[in-house]
Write a protein that holds these residues in place. Structure first.
Motif, PDB file in Angstrom:
ATOM      1  N   ASN A  54       0.857  -1.074   0.073  1.00 54.35           N
ATOM      2  CA  ASN A  54       0.028  -0.021   0.031  1.00 54.35           C
ATOM      3  C   ASN A  54       0.672   1.458  -0.026  1.00 54.35           C
ATOM      4  OD1 ASN A  54      -2.317  -1.464   0.144  1.00 54.35           O
ATOM      5  ND2 ASN A  54      -2.267  -1.665   2.399  1.00 54.35           N
ATOM      6  N   THR A  55       1.870   1.108  -0.452  1.00 52.47           N
ATOM      7  CA  THR A  55       2.901   2.206  -0.726  1.00 52.47           C
ATOM      8  C   THR A  55       3.549   2.173  -2.012  1.00 52.47           C
ATOM      9  OG1 THR A  55       4.776   3.528   0.425  1.00 52.47           O
ATOM     10  CG2 THR A  55       4.817   1.203   0.640  1.00 52.47           C
ATOM     11  N   GLN A  56       4.229   3.212  -2.512  1.00 52.71           N
ATOM     12  CA  GLN A  56       4.749   3.476  -3.572  1.00 52.71           C
ATOM     13  C   GLN A  56       6.100   2.849  -3.226  1.00 52.71           C
ATOM     14  OE1 GLN A  56       4.392   4.259  -6.573  1.00 52.71           O
ATOM     15  NE2 GLN A  56       1.914   4.856  -6.308  1.00 52.71           N
ATOM     16  N   ILE A  57       6.703   1.990  -4.163  1.00 52.80           N
ATOM     17  CA  ILE A  57       8.173   1.223  -4.018  1.00 52.80           C
ATOM     18  C   ILE A  57       8.927   1.730  -5.071  1.00 52.80           C
ATOM     19  CG2 ILE A  57       9.309  -1.105  -4.166  1.00 52.80           C
ATOM     20  CD1 ILE A  57       7.136  -2.316  -2.526  1.00 52.80           C
ATOM     21  N   ARG A  58       9.908   2.337  -4.922  1.00 47.90           N
ATOM     22  CA  ARG A  58      11.002   2.940  -5.642  1.00 47.90           C
ATOM     23  C   ARG A  58      12.309   2.264  -5.483  1.00 47.90           C
ATOM     24  NH1 ARG A  58       8.462   7.357  -3.384  1.00 47.90           N
ATOM     25  NH2 ARG A  58       6.977   8.575  -4.783  1.00 47.90           N
ATOM     26  N   GLN A  75       5.169  -1.021 -10.977  1.00 47.61           N
ATOM     27  CA  GLN A  75       4.601  -0.354  -9.682  1.00 47.61           C
ATOM     28  C   GLN A  75       3.045  -0.560  -9.750  1.00 47.61           C
ATOM     29  OE1 GLN A  75       5.695   3.730  -8.850  1.00 47.61           O
ATOM     30  NE2 GLN A  75       8.053   3.151  -8.875  1.00 47.61           N
ATOM     31  N   GLU A  76       2.469  -0.584 -10.859  1.00 45.45           N
ATOM     32  CA  GLU A  76       1.029  -0.380 -10.972  1.00 45.45           C
ATOM     33  C   GLU A  76       0.651  -2.049 -10.604  1.00 45.45           C
ATOM     34  OE1 GLU A  76       3.007   0.542 -13.349  1.00 45.45           O
ATOM     35  OE2 GLU A  76       2.215   2.862 -13.084  1.00 45.45           O
ATOM     36  N   ASP A 107      10.543   3.379   0.267  1.00 49.51           N
ATOM     37  CA  ASP A 107       9.305   3.701   0.165  1.00 49.51           C
ATOM     38  C   ASP A 107       8.800   5.002  -0.082  1.00 49.51           C
ATOM     39  OD1 ASP A 107       9.774   5.112   2.475  1.00 49.51           O
ATOM     40  OD2 ASP A 107       9.083   3.468   4.008  1.00 49.51           O
ATOM     41  N   GLU A 108       7.724   5.417  -0.147  1.00 48.04           N
ATOM     42  CA  GLU A 108       7.040   6.752  -0.625  1.00 48.04           C
ATOM     43  C   GLU A 108       7.769   7.851   0.253  1.00 48.04           C
ATOM     44  OE1 GLU A 108       2.672   6.183   1.360  1.00 48.04           O
ATOM     45  OE2 GLU A 108       3.038   6.458  -0.721  1.00 48.04           O
TER      46      GLU A 108
END
Length: 756
Positions: A54-58, A75-76, A107-108
């Motif tokens: 539930n978070t953006q993973i970069r 990421q989608e 993370d975001e």
């Protein structure tokens, strides 16, 4: 963030979900793997997916047993697609035993996260590779007492052991058996003739049994007048005209007492051994229960960890059975002896006093000898068995296998192991851990000294005082990783091995750096060579300007052919031999009869620098074994020649596999030299042959100093000097100067030998 899950998606198989946990340092990775129920198939194609993210993973990085695997991440959808150069989607192809997946990302909020799965069991096809790993394990098990303790003469028999020597569990069982026999044989004696002391004991009994009158007897009579009765003779106590004597009175007897020091030791040592047997039984049971016992198996696949632990668990179970028998025996003995010696046992923690009774009575003397043997012969341990069960990852197993091979090799060429110890390196980083076993082995003979370091730390400053390693990391620039953006700074290196060569009457030292990879030759070329060469040949320098790094040796432990090989990575080397050397040595247990081949492989890698003058490379035994049964040919074996690829007529072969998006390009050359003598045609008629193996170098009448140096390096005949029969053999020999090369050519012409 909710619980992050990694879903593995094998082709045409059910998906498998693995919970990602926060990275942690384990006190024992065996504990972490005990409950491992997840499994992967080593030759299946896989994809993966991150779920519940539930978070953006970069900046996602995917690690498999600490090695980065090239991936693309959406990421989608959270989908991870593997694009590994060597394995494509078969990312577990070279995995064995257990694997662990680590996910590194931001993370975001920009917080750096490191998540990992539990240990996962690897399912492999039944066949040759399992036999190879099993033989590696057996080889280590045979010699690991030296790795742990440096004792090559370590015996599993108690006879001849020095005081304070370390003994195996087998020695302990043997001594327990011998002691139990002593107690069994002497039981009848102790039942009938145990030594005792007499002690006075007072009791109330009939007056007729009174033998002498004591003060306490008179006092008892005076205090108990009711016991008096009238008698009609002249004896007794006169009261008026009547005489009386007691019916019962206080009598003092001498009774036997077995409560003496020697008896207390006999009984106390017996109960001490009973407790020792119970402790050993508990430890061995814990070891057996600590290894995954559930053997997963299909028609074609089997749990690979089984072959790592099979030998050790088999041995431990045999030992456990012996210990259980001993426990029953010592329980019975203690019950018997406690009945004939109803006393409080002595607490026996060391060798007892050698009293006159222990010295003079044979049966007591035998018991004393048993106690003395137990406490004076050193500490018993099961650390060998625990050590063998620590190989959760086969990379560690292969490192120890290579370490064992190196130790035995230096022994075989005349070096004596004079010391061994465990160097504790100051931690250079958060995740660094010192080795479990000894990590420094010093060998010596008349020619000099060789020090073998296992997993040393090379710092970015001069830390020679810690270990004696005169090397340092000379740059903070690290080798770029597959998906890292730019270079990261580094402060230290931890190669698998560093070998330090020192020579008699010479102040300089040479260093060979080595690494062990449980991988195929082509994988080592594709993935490892560039990084290792950068790290250990470019990024490390000697502290002293007089010392020298002579080369890099990479050992690889997987091959699809039975014959191991030696590969020079300089496959475009011209006439002058390139230094420092960089070689790949395929060292496996695919073949049962590999002693001669392994001797030659180690001679051509770590053995070249055991004397001040580098040794000559020797030909390997002829390749007599073919591809292993049941295996498809997946690579063209690369074996490097003794001179240059162009001079040997190297042929290029290209192989394409449909299931991989990579084309592998190798150079195949022939290293094997026929056993028959090399014959060089005479220039005069092109037909006459001269057997140069019969011409000794001493017959050429070279400079005495050069001749001595050649002899020291192992050159005896002209064939040794000219293995390929051309000028590059002379040009690549560092002992010879230009003048000496010309002299050799001129003097060989006298034998009608012309060098091309």
């Amino acid at each position: 963030m909710d619980e992050l899950v990694l879903r593995l998606l094998p082709d045409n198989q059910e998906p498998q979900e693995l919970v990602l946990q926060q990275h942690r340092l384990e006190t024992s990775i065996l504990d972490a793997a005990t409950a491992a129920l997840s499994y992967v198939f080593n030759d299946y194609k896989y994809r993966a997916q991150l779920v519940n993210a539930n978070t953006q993973i970069r900046n996602l990085i995917f690690l498999l047993n600490g090695k980065e695997v090239k991936v693309t991440y959406s990421q989608e959808s959270g989908l991870i697609t593997f694009q590994d150069l060597s394995f494509g989607q078969r990312i577990f192809l070279e995995c064995y035993g257990f694997v662990q997946i680590t996910i590194v990302f931001d993370d975001e909020q920009g917080i750096h996260q490191v998540k990992e799965t539990e240990y996962i069991q690897v399912m492999v096809r039944k066949g040759w590779q399992n036999d190879s790993v099993r033989r590696m394990t057996e080889y280590i098990y045979k010699y690991n007492s030296e790795i742990l303790n440096g004792d090559k003469t370590h015996s599993k028999d108690i006879s001849g052991l020095k005081d304070s020597a370390r003994k195996t569990i087998e020695s302990q069982i043997l001594l327990l058996e011998q002691i139990s026999v002593i107690y069994e044989e002497n039981y009848r004696y102790f039942k009938m003739n145990s030594r005792f002391v007499t002690t006075p004991k007072e009791r109330v009994d009939h007056f007729e049994k009174l033998q002498y009158v004591s003060r306490n007897t008179l006092q008892y009579i005076a205090q108990h007048p009711e016991e008096l009765q009238q008698v009609w003779d002249s004896s007794g106590i006169k009261v008026g005209n009547f005489r009386y004597q007691p019916n019962k009175t206080l009598i003092t007897d001498n009774t036997k007492s077995y409560n003496i020091y020697e008896n207390r030791v006999v009984l106390g040592f017996l109960i001490f051994l009973l407790h020792e047997v119970e402790r050993i039984q508990k430890d061995l049971t814990s070891i057996v229960n600590g290894v995954p016992q559930k053997l997963m198996e299909t028609d074609d696949y089997i749990t690979s960890s089984y072959f790592i632990y099979a030998k050790t668990i088999e041995s431990v179970k045999i030992i456990l059975k012996d210990i259980q028998n001993l426990h029953r025996k010592y329980t019975t003995l203690y019950n018997l002896y406690s009945k004939i010696l109803p006393i409080k046992p002595e607490i026996v923690m060391n060798t007892p006093q050698f009293t006159p009774l222990f010295r003079s009575i044979p049966q007591y003397h035998q018991v004393y000898d048993c106690v003395s043997a137990w406490f004076s012969k050193g500490m018993f341990t099961i650390c060998e068995e625990q050590f063998m069960l620590s190989f959760i990852k086969t990379s560690a197993l292969y490192e120890i296998y290579v370490l064992t091979k190196l130790i035995n090799y230096f022994h075989s060429i005349g070096y004596a192991l004079i010391s061994t110890n465990k160097i504790t390196y100051p931690s250079p980083g958060r995740y660094y851990e010192n080795t479990y076993c000894n990590n420094c082995f010093v060998f010596k003979n008349d020619a000099g000294q060789v020090t073998l370091y296992y997993q040393p730390v090379i710092y970015n400053t001069n830390r020679q005082s810690i270990s004696g390693i005169g090397l340092y990391r000379n740059t903070s620039i690290s080798f770029p990783k597959l998906q890292s953006s730019g270079n990261y700074g580094g402060r230290y290196y931890t190669p698998d091995f560093v070998i330090k060569y020192e020579y008699a009457n010479v102040s300089t030292a040479r260093y060979l750096i080595a690494d062990a990879k449980f991988s195929r030759l082509q994988t080592v070329k594709n993935r490892e060579v560039a990084e290792l060469a950068y790290k250990y040949l470019f990024s490390i320098s000697p502290v002293s300007q007089d010392d020298l790094i002579v080369g890099l040796c990479i050992f690889n432990g997987q091959s699809d052919i039975a014959t191991d090989s030696y590969t020079n990575i300089y496959d475009h080397e011209l006439t002058q031999r390139i230094t420092p050397r960089a070689d790949i040595v395929t060292l496996t247990e695919n073949s049962i009869n590999n002693a001669e081949l392994h001797e030659a492989l180690l001679r051509n890698s770590v053995g070249l620098y055991t004397t001040e003058i580098p040794q000559k490379i020797v030909p390997l035994p002829a390749n007599t074994e073919s591809q292993l049964p049941g295996m498809d040919q997946v690579e063209t074996p690369v074996v490097t020649d003794l001179s240059t690829s162009s001079q040997q007529g190297a042929t290029e072969t290209t192989e394409f596999r449909e299931d991989e998006s990579s084309v592998r390009h190798t150079v195949q050359t022939n290293l094997t030299i026929p056993n028959s003598a090399i014959k060089i045609p005479s220039k005069a008629n092109g037909k006459n042959n001269v057997d140069i193996a019969t011409i000794k170098l001493s017959e050429l009448k070279l400079d005495k100093k050069i001749e001595e140096q050649l002899a020291l390096a192992g050159y005896v005949t002209v064939r040794d000097l000219l293995p390929n029969g051309n000028k590059s053999d002379l040009a690549g020999n560092t002992i010879l100067n230009r003048k000496c090369r010309r002299e050799i050519e001129a003097r060989l012409k006298r034998y009608k030998v012309y060098i091309k």
